[in-house]
Write a protein that holds these residues in place. Structure first.
Motif, PDB file in Angstrom:
ATOM      1  N   LEU A 259       1.550   0.578 -11.573  1.00 11.41           N
ATOM      2  CA  LEU A 259       0.387  -0.012 -12.229  1.00 11.41           C
ATOM      3  C   LEU A 259      -0.914   0.433 -11.562  1.00 11.41           C
ATOM      4  O   LEU A 259      -1.837   0.889 -12.259  1.00 11.41           O
ATOM      5  N   PRO A 260      -1.029   0.351 -10.219  1.00 13.89           N
ATOM      6  CA  PRO A 260      -2.254   0.878  -9.596  1.00 13.89           C
ATOM      7  C   PRO A 260      -2.462   2.371  -9.888  1.00 13.89           C
ATOM      8  O   PRO A 260      -3.591   2.819 -10.090  1.00 13.89           O
ATOM      9  N   PHE A 261      -1.367   3.128  -9.933  1.00 10.81           N
ATOM     10  CA  PHE A 261      -1.457   4.552 -10.268  1.00 10.81           C
ATOM     11  C   PHE A 261      -2.080   4.733 -11.646  1.00 10.81           C
ATOM     12  O   PHE A 261      -3.029   5.505 -11.823  1.00 10.81           O
ATOM     13  N   ALA A 262      -1.546   4.036 -12.643  1.00  9.53           N
ATOM     14  CA  ALA A 262      -2.026   4.178 -14.012  1.00  9.53           C
ATOM     15  C   ALA A 262      -3.478   3.725 -14.144  1.00  9.53           C
ATOM     16  O   ALA A 262      -4.292   4.391 -14.795  1.00  9.53           O
ATOM     17  N   ILE A 263      -3.802   2.598 -13.520  1.00 12.12           N
ATOM     18  CA  ILE A 263      -5.176   2.085 -13.594  1.00 12.12           C
ATOM     19  C   ILE A 263      -6.140   3.043 -12.913  1.00 12.12           C
ATOM     20  O   ILE A 263      -7.193   3.378 -13.459  1.00 12.12           O
ATOM     21  N   TYR A 264      -5.782   3.496 -11.730  1.00 13.07           N
ATOM     22  CA  TYR A 264      -6.657   4.394 -10.983  1.00 13.07           C
ATOM     23  C   TYR A 264      -6.827   5.719 -11.719  1.00 13.07           C
ATOM     24  O   TYR A 264      -7.937   6.244 -11.840  1.00 13.07           O
ATOM     25  N   MET A 265      -5.736   6.259 -12.246  1.00  7.64           N
ATOM     26  CA  MET A 265      -5.779   7.541 -12.941  1.00  7.64           C
ATOM     27  C   MET A 265      -6.665   7.442 -14.185  1.00  7.64           C
ATOM     28  O   MET A 265      -7.597   8.229 -14.358  1.00  7.64           O
ATOM     29  N   ALA A 266      -6.386   6.473 -15.030  1.00  5.33           N
ATOM     30  CA  ALA A 266      -7.144   6.330 -16.273  1.00  5.33           C
ATOM     31  C   ALA A 266      -8.605   6.003 -15.999  1.00  5.33           C
ATOM     32  O   ALA A 266      -9.511   6.597 -16.602  1.00  5.33           O
ATOM     33  N   SER A 267      -8.845   5.070 -15.087  1.00  5.71           N
ATOM     34  CA  SER A 267     -10.230   4.678 -14.823  1.00  5.71           C
ATOM     35  C   SER A 267     -11.008   5.807 -14.167  1.00  5.71           C
ATOM     36  O   SER A 267     -12.193   5.983 -14.458  1.00  5.71           O
ATOM     37  N   SER A 268     -10.379   6.579 -13.299  1.00  6.02           N
ATOM     38  CA  SER A 268     -11.081   7.701 -12.663  1.00  6.02           C
ATOM     39  C   SER A 268     -11.526   8.724 -13.699  1.00  6.02           C
ATOM     40  O   SER A 268     -12.670   9.204 -13.653  1.00  6.02           O
ATOM     41  N   ILE A 269     -10.646   9.046 -14.608  1.00  6.00           N
ATOM     42  CA  ILE A 269     -10.980  10.053 -15.617  1.00  6.00           C
ATOM     43  C   ILE A 269     -12.026   9.504 -16.590  1.00  6.00           C
ATOM     44  O   ILE A 269     -13.057  10.134 -16.829  1.00  6.00           O
ATOM     45  N   ILE A 270     -11.761   8.321 -17.133  1.00 10.52           N
ATOM     46  CA  ILE A 270     -12.671   7.756 -18.133  1.00 10.52           C
ATOM     47  C   ILE A 270     -14.039   7.449 -17.529  1.00 10.52           C
ATOM     48  O   ILE A 270     -15.080   7.851 -18.056  1.00 10.52           O
ATOM     49  N   ILE A 271     -14.050   6.752 -16.401  1.00  8.73           N
ATOM     50  CA  ILE A 271     -15.326   6.384 -15.778  1.00  8.73           C
ATOM     51  C   ILE A 271     -16.035   7.623 -15.247  1.00  8.73           C
ATOM     52  O   ILE A 271     -17.267   7.722 -15.311  1.00  8.73           O
ATOM     53  N   GLY A 272     -15.269   8.586 -14.739  1.00 12.78           N
ATOM     54  CA  GLY A 272     -15.882   9.829 -14.269  1.00 12.78           C
ATOM     55  C   GLY A 272     -16.608  10.560 -15.383  1.00 12.78           C
ATOM     56  O   GLY A 272     -17.751  11.004 -15.209  1.00 12.78           O
ATOM     57  N   VAL A 273     -15.968  10.684 -16.527  1.00 15.72           N
ATOM     58  CA  VAL A 273     -16.607  11.354 -17.665  1.00 15.72           C
ATOM     59  C   VAL A 273     -17.819  10.544 -18.132  1.00 15.72           C
ATOM     60  O   VAL A 273     -18.886  11.104 -18.419  1.00 15.72           O
ATOM     61  N   LEU A 274     -17.669   9.220 -18.196  1.00 12.79           N
ATOM     62  CA  LEU A 274     -18.797   8.375 -18.598  1.00 12.79           C
ATOM     63  C   LEU A 274     -19.959   8.476 -17.601  1.00 12.79           C
ATOM     64  O   LEU A 274     -21.124   8.452 -18.000  1.00 12.79           O
ATOM     65  N   ALA A 275     -19.639   8.607 -16.319  1.00 12.43           N
ATOM     66  CA  ALA A 275     -20.685   8.758 -15.308  1.00 12.43           C
ATOM     67  C   ALA A 275     -21.447  10.069 -15.501  1.00 12.43           C
ATOM     68  O   ALA A 275     -22.670  10.113 -15.332  1.00 12.43           O
ATOM     69  N   VAL A 276     -20.734  11.126 -15.865  1.00 18.35           N
ATOM     70  CA  VAL A 276     -21.400  12.397 -16.159  1.00 18.35           C
ATOM     71  C   VAL A 276     -22.329  12.226 -17.352  1.00 18.35           C
ATOM     72  O   VAL A 276     -23.488  12.659 -17.333  1.00 18.35           O
ATOM     73  N   VAL A 277     -21.831  11.580 -18.401  1.00 20.13           N
ATOM     74  CA  VAL A 277     -22.647  11.344 -19.596  1.00 20.13           C
ATOM     75  C   VAL A 277     -23.883  10.524 -19.243  1.00 20.13           C
ATOM     76  O   VAL A 277     -25.001  10.840 -19.660  1.00 20.13           O
TER      77      VAL A 277
END
Length: 123
Positions: A96-114
């Motif tokens: 669960l931490p793996f999935a949350i960290y993986m998804a949030s890193s990618i999604i939030i990372g892209v949103l942070a770039v935007v």
């Protein structure tokens, strides 16, 4: 202080190498950053190799590990540290931490770039 200097030097070498590879290979394909992709994959392989050798005991000293894994791989690509940390979560069975960290890193990372791009246009 010595370890900070090793990280600094390794990071410099990694950053310059990443720049040269990306500059020469990114223009090869339209809409696919080949240089960046290769740097990320090679960086993942290298951090695994360096940390694996370090874990074996006497194959890499602590200072060599700091220079290569933290410095060089960190400068070459932060994706390598990201991938190694996710591997550690999987190895420990923390799905669960793996999935949350993986998804949030990618999604939030892209949103942070935007957000950063949007903010830069407002200034």
């Amino acid at each position: 202080m010595k370890q900070a200097l090793l990280v600094f030097l390794g990071g410099g070498f990694g950053s310059v190498l990443r720049y040269l590879i990306s500059k020469s290979l990114n223009p090869v394909f339209q809409n696919f950053f080949l240089g960046t992709f290769l740097v990320n994959i090679v960086g993942c392989f290298l951090i695994g190799l360096f940390l694996g050798l370090s874990a074996k005991g006497n194959l890499l000293s602590y200072n060599n590990t700091i220079f290569l894994a933290t410095g060089f791989c960190g400068g070459f690509t932060t994706f390598s540290a990201f991938a190694f940390e996710k591997h550690s979560l999987l190895k420990n069975g923390d799905l669960l931490p793996f999935a949350i960290y993986m998804a949030s890193s990618i999604i939030i990372g892209v949103l942070a770039v935007v957000l950063g791009l949007w903010l830069s246009k407002q200034l």
